[in-house]
Scaffold this active site. Structure first.
Site, PDB file in Angstrom:
ATOM      1  CB  SER A 134      -0.885   0.004   1.254  1.00 35.74           C
ATOM      2  OG  SER A 134      -1.497   1.258   1.456  1.00 35.74           O
ATOM      3  CE1 TYR A 147      -4.805  -2.863   4.796  1.00 37.26           C
ATOM      4  CE2 TYR A 147      -3.769  -0.715   4.518  1.00 37.26           C
ATOM      5  CZ  TYR A 147      -4.308  -1.864   3.984  1.00 37.26           C
ATOM      6  OH  TYR A 147      -4.356  -2.013   2.609  1.00 37.26           O
TER       7      TYR A 147
END
Length: 239
Positions: A134, A147
């Protein structure tokens, strides 16, 4: 990598970015097996001609099911895409089980699959491992510490694994999506990239043999981070 005629495994391939990667690989002549947790979504993928494996990758049994499902097959492309978010509140132990599930799915499972499937990948003339991280692996946001930590950890693992395998026939690619419209981001505000457009950039990177693919707005974040890591962190932490 010439993907035509190859066998690919896409985790989390029944929904979101993973589903779009699977569809686009299939359209390019790839035989694709997808994994997922939803029986309904897997049935829908099977109806489209995909191989399917049911398994929750936050559990060792789910990882075992995936490995067993491809044992003995000429696997040439592993796309570690499956990922989940995490609720976390500082000082609240009740959020720790959710944090553990996120860590196991997003970080441990890709490491375990890359490790256990590497012999099959190395048996092919050419092969690629793709780890989907990400833009938040570059600089975290305050609202998602667990996360972000998993994606940063997977980014480090990917870079080190790439070095370890540099003299082998297995390439290791990292894909860093921006905010993408999927079930994981449902309810979030702001402009989002479509899953189809995100997947298209990732698939092009696989075919081009790239080591890293910064997708969409992640290109701008990567540039900003190269100029001033501190500025990138200050901006993203409030994102």
């Amino acid at each position: 990598m010439d993907v035509r005629g190859k066998l690919a495994l896409v985790t989390g391939g029944s929904d979101g970015i993973g589903r779009e990667i699977a569809l686009q690989l299939q359209a390019g002549g790839v035989e694709v097996i997808v994994t997922g947790r939803s029986a309904e979504r897997l049935r829908a993928m099977a109806a489209l001609g995909f191989g399917t494996i049911a398994g929750d990758l936050s559990q060792e049994a789910g990882i075992d099911a995936v490995v067993t499902g491809v044992v003995g097959k000429p696997l040439a492309l592993l796309v570690n895409n499956a990922g989940v978010g995490s609720e976390y509140a500082p000082g609240d132990p009740s959020t720790l089980p959710d944090a553990a599930r996120c860590i196991d799915t997003n970080l441990y499972a890709p490491i375990a699959l890359a490790t256990r499937l590497l012999p099959q990948l190395m048996a092919q003339p050419e092969a690629t491992i793709v780890n989907v991280t990400s833009g938040l692996a570059i600089a975290p946001r305050g609202g998602g510490p667990i996360y972000c930590a998993t994606k940063a950890g997977l980014r480090s693992f990917t870079q080190a694994l790439r070095y370890q395998l540099k003299d082998s026939g297995v390439k290791v690619m990292e894909a860093l999506p921006p905010l993408v419209a999927t079930s994981l981001t449902a309810g979030r505000g702001g402009k989002m990239m479509s899953a189809s457009d995100c997947a298209a950039e990732i698939v092009r990177g696989i075919k081009a043999g790239k080591a890293e693919v910064n997708v969409g707005q992640t290109k701008m974040l990567q540039l900003m981070h190269s100029i001033s890591p501190a500025l990138a962190r200050r901006i993203m932490i409030k994102y």
